[in-house]
Design a protein around this motif. Sequence first.
Motif, short mmCIF file in Angstrom:
data_model
loop_
_atom_site.label_atom_id
_atom_site.label_comp_id
_atom_site.label_asym_id
_atom_site.label_seq_id
_atom_site.Cartn_x
_atom_site.Cartn_y
_atom_site.Cartn_z
N SER A 2 0.83 -1.21 0.00
CA SER A 2 0.00 0.00 0.00
C SER A 2 0.86 1.26 0.00
CB SER A 2 -0.97 0.00 1.19
OG SER A 2 -0.25 0.16 2.40
N THR A 3 2.05 1.18 0.60
CA THR A 3 2.96 2.33 0.57
C THR A 3 3.44 2.59 -0.85
OG1 THR A 3 3.70 1.76 2.79
CG2 THR A 3 5.07 3.29 1.56
N LEU A 4 3.72 1.51 -1.57
CA LEU A 4 4.14 1.63 -2.97
C LEU A 4 3.05 2.28 -3.82
CD1 LEU A 4 6.29 0.93 -5.14
CD2 LEU A 4 5.10 -1.24 -5.43
N ASN A 6 0.57 4.11 -2.70
CA ASN A 6 0.40 5.47 -2.20
C ASN A 6 1.47 6.40 -2.78
OD1 ASN A 6 -0.88 7.43 -0.74
ND2 ASN A 6 0.28 7.03 1.13
N ASN A 7 2.72 5.93 -2.79
CA ASN A 7 3.81 6.73 -3.36
C ASN A 7 3.62 6.96 -4.85
OD1 ASN A 7 5.08 7.01 -0.89
ND2 ASN A 7 6.45 5.25 -1.21
N ASN A 134 -4.35 13.10 1.80
CA ASN A 134 -4.49 12.16 2.91
C ASN A 134 -3.17 11.98 3.65
OD1 ASN A 134 -5.99 10.31 4.51
ND2 ASN A 134 -5.10 8.62 3.35
N GLN A 135 -2.07 12.06 2.94
CA GLN A 135 -0.74 12.00 3.57
C GLN A 135 -0.64 13.07 4.66
OE1 GLN A 135 2.69 10.68 2.66
NE2 GLN A 135 1.47 8.89 2.12
N LEU A 138 -2.05 12.49 8.38
CA LEU A 138 -1.36 11.68 9.38
C LEU A 138 -0.90 12.59 10.52
CD1 LEU A 138 0.82 9.45 7.02
CD2 LEU A 138 -1.29 8.81 8.21
N HIS A 147 0.37 19.79 0.68
CA HIS A 147 -0.70 18.82 0.55
C HIS A 147 -1.94 19.43 -0.10
CE1 HIS A 147 1.73 16.90 3.81
NE2 HIS A 147 1.59 15.90 2.97
#
Length: 173
Positions: A2-4, A6-7, A134-135, A138, A147
């Motif tokens: 999911s990080t991949l 997201n990035n 969304n980042q 956090l 953002h």
Amino acid sequence: MSTLINNFFVLLASHPWVITALIATVQIYFFINNTRKANCLRTFFKGQDTLKIDDDQIIYEESELSHSLLDLVNNLNYYFSKSGGAASVNVIQNKVENSLSNLSDDASARVSFPTFIGLMGTFLGSLCGLLAFNQGLLPTIGVTNTHVSQLIQGVVIAMTTSLLGLLLTTISN
């Protein structure tokens, strides 16, 4: 994983004009193809007045005929040669109608593709912008101007691709 993903979307959101140009290129490609196919249908009977019937075949000036009409005439001449020069009006009418129907179907099959691609661009742009925004939600990062800027850039992709798709589809119709 999911990080991949997201990035990936954050990367897309940080390069909105590249994405917009890519989507616009695909939209314009389909628009040009649709226009070309519609022109084939419009000019189907170009040069029909140069056709002459001689015994058992249709004689023509190749440079005067549209490509589609030339294919039809060659198909009819083949039919005449196989039938010994005898021709059924129904068969000839059927061949002409089939040629026109095929051209019409081909010309209208993808008229709405620019709009669909624009809608995909809308969702892609919105998704990119929202994921980038969304980042910032956090707790360790917080919402920053960057953002918010990425969210707006995603919306720009969305609106530009939708507008171009609607414009090209309207022109095609």
